[in-house]
Design a protein around this motif. Structure first.
Motif, PDB file in Angstrom:
ATOM      1  N   ILE A   7      -8.114  -2.839  -2.173  1.00 29.62           N
ATOM      2  CA  ILE A   7      -6.659  -3.000  -2.204  1.00 29.62           C
ATOM      3  C   ILE A   7      -6.295  -4.319  -1.519  1.00 29.62           C
ATOM      4  O   ILE A   7      -6.671  -4.548  -0.370  1.00 29.62           O
ATOM      5  CB  ILE A   7      -5.948  -1.825  -1.489  1.00 29.62           C
ATOM      6  CG1 ILE A   7      -6.417  -0.480  -2.083  1.00 29.62           C
ATOM      7  CG2 ILE A   7      -4.433  -1.973  -1.585  1.00 29.62           C
ATOM      8  CD1 ILE A   7      -6.217  -0.339  -3.574  1.00 29.62           C
TER       9      ILE A   7
ATOM     10  N   GLU B 264      -4.121   4.941  -2.319  1.00 27.05           N
ATOM     11  CA  GLU B 264      -4.008   3.558  -2.812  1.00 27.05           C
ATOM     12  C   GLU B 264      -5.218   3.210  -3.679  1.00 27.05           C
ATOM     13  O   GLU B 264      -5.085   2.621  -4.757  1.00 27.05           O
ATOM     14  CB  GLU B 264      -3.924   2.565  -1.637  1.00 27.05           C
ATOM     15  CG  GLU B 264      -2.594   2.584  -0.895  1.00 27.05           C
ATOM     16  CD  GLU B 264      -2.533   3.640   0.209  1.00 27.05           C
ATOM     17  OE1 GLU B 264      -3.417   4.537   0.246  1.00 27.05           O
ATOM     18  OE2 GLU B 264      -1.611   3.570   1.034  1.00 27.05           O
ATOM     19  N   GLN B 265      -6.400   3.603  -3.208  1.00 32.48           N
ATOM     20  CA  GLN B 265      -7.610   3.320  -4.003  1.00 32.48           C
ATOM     21  C   GLN B 265      -7.592   4.121  -5.312  1.00 32.48           C
ATOM     22  O   GLN B 265      -8.025   3.619  -6.347  1.00 32.48           O
ATOM     23  CB  GLN B 265      -8.856   3.655  -3.195  1.00 32.48           C
ATOM     24  CG  GLN B 265      -9.120   2.660  -2.064  1.00 32.48           C
ATOM     25  CD  GLN B 265     -10.310   3.069  -1.222  1.00 32.48           C
ATOM     26  OE1 GLN B 265     -10.345   4.181  -0.676  1.00 32.48           O
ATOM     27  NE2 GLN B 265     -11.283   2.189  -1.099  1.00 32.48           N
TER      28      GLN B 265
ATOM     29  N   SER C 144       0.140  -4.110  -0.628  1.00 32.38           N
ATOM     30  CA  SER C 144       0.976  -2.992  -1.062  1.00 32.38           C
ATOM     31  C   SER C 144       2.441  -3.294  -0.772  1.00 32.38           C
ATOM     32  O   SER C 144       2.758  -4.035   0.179  1.00 32.38           O
ATOM     33  CB  SER C 144       0.526  -1.682  -0.409  1.00 32.38           C
ATOM     34  OG  SER C 144       0.870  -1.664   0.940  1.00 32.38           O
TER      35      SER C 144
END
Ligand code: NAP
Length: 313
Positions: A284, A116-117, A287
């Motif tokens: 983040i 995600e990062q 999501s």
């Protein structure tokens, strides 16, 4: 594979998950199995058809992704199947389970970063780095105002500026946004919904995410011989050129796509050092599953940013 396909310009509902042919890597290219996708505001502008550059229909949106190398084309020796990587700019959009990119646009994902990062690096960190150091000429000891510090680019800019030894003032909307920017490490955080919130400031550099709203006031507060780098704007604005003239202020526009290839390699090498040392760590916010790309587009255009929005294929 599954991919988001836009068949007509319009609202978020035109982002539809469909079956698409699996891409294959050609010479000098890398096939990536995508684990996370970064959502950038420009993808909402492009989807709506309102951006000056209109993609040909149908198209798959997206520039930033992270995942695992599945295969490499001939001539690729620097990356191997199974390697963790992030992608900035594939041959087609990356709102998909697989993406093919030129090897120069695929970078090793440091162990310190999640997928995600990794999906939050290409556009946000690339833009923040370019705005601060190339266009903004930021130097240790100077003061930077990051106008819109709670979003994807802003959170990256706060971390980069702090790591470079600048005094950082960041803005965000509402008390929660202010607390978020302070927790990121800004020396001062201000609420851009409050009247007169810039009074008393004299930053050497302003990184501006919403120039159509803020440029006149930026010119009023910017220091003598200061720089204003326009990263984002969503409309027109009237300014008094004399405000720039009397303080020798440079107003510099920028678009990340204009960065030459050789600069891109240097920027990502520098970012990689920051990720590995722990000085930089993409934030983040939210999501969504890839199938809910429409919800992600609604979120990215809404107030209350808290770092990056990502999609999980
Ligand atoms: P984002 O994650 O959606 O964040 C938007 C930021 O703008 C948030 O921090 C938001 O704060 C802030 N904002 C809202 N109202 C504001 C105001 N009145 N004054 C100052 N800031 C305000 O978007 P992003 O990815 O960081 O991108 C920011 C902008 O830069 C977008 O317009 C994007 O299209 C543009 N951009 C340009 C380039 C380029 O190459 N030039 C590259 C990347 C992005 P709150 O939500 O806390 O109110």
């Amino acid at each position: 594979m599954k991919a988001i396909i836009v068949r007509a310009f319009g609202g978020p509902e035109v982002l539809r998950l469909e079956e698409a042919p699996d891409p294959r890597p050609g010479p000098g290219e890398v096939l990536v199995s995508v684990k996370a996708v970064g959502v950038n505001p420009v993808e909402a502008y492009l989807r709506s058809g309102s951006y000056p550059r209109r993609p040909d229909l149908p198209f798959t949106p997206g520039t930033d992704a992270a995942g695992l190398v599945s295969a490499v084309g001939s001539g690729v020796a620097v990356l191997k199947p199974g390697q963790r990587v992030y992608v900035y700019g594939a041959k087609a959009g990356v709102y998909a389970q697989k993406a093919v990119a030129e090897v120069s646009r695929v970078f090793p994902l440091p162990d310190t970063l999640s997928f995600e990062q990794g999906a939050a690096v290409g556009v946000p960190f690339g833009t923040a780095h370019r705005a601060l150091f190339h266009h903004g000429k930021a130097k240790k000891g100077q003061t930077v105002l990051i106008h819109g510090a709670s979003g994807g680019v802003g959170t990256a800019a706060v971390q980069l500026a702090r790591a470079a030894g600048l005094t950082v003032i960041g803005t965000a909307g509402g008390p929660e946004g202010v607390a978020f920017v302070k927790a990121l490490g800004a020396d001062q955080a201000l609420d851009h919904r409050t009247a007169g919130y810039l009074s008393g400031l004299a930053p050497d550099l302003i990184v501006e995410m919403l120039a159509n709203v803020n440029l006149p006031e930026d010119l009023r507060v910017c220091a003598l011989r200061g720089r204003i780098v326009i990263v984002g704007s969503r409309g027109e604005v009237t300014i008094d050129p004399r405000a720039a003239m009397t303080k020798d202020i440079t107003i510099q526009g920028m678009t990340l796509w204009n960065m030459p290839d050789e600069d891109r390699a240097l920027v990502h090498a520098d970012l990689g050092r920051g990720f590995e040392s722990g000085a930089l760590a993409p934030v983040i916010g939210r999501s969504f599953p890839l199938a809910e790309a429409a919800k992600a587009h609604e979120a990215v255009m809404s107030p209350g940013a808290r770092g990056k929005i990502v999609l999980i294929p």
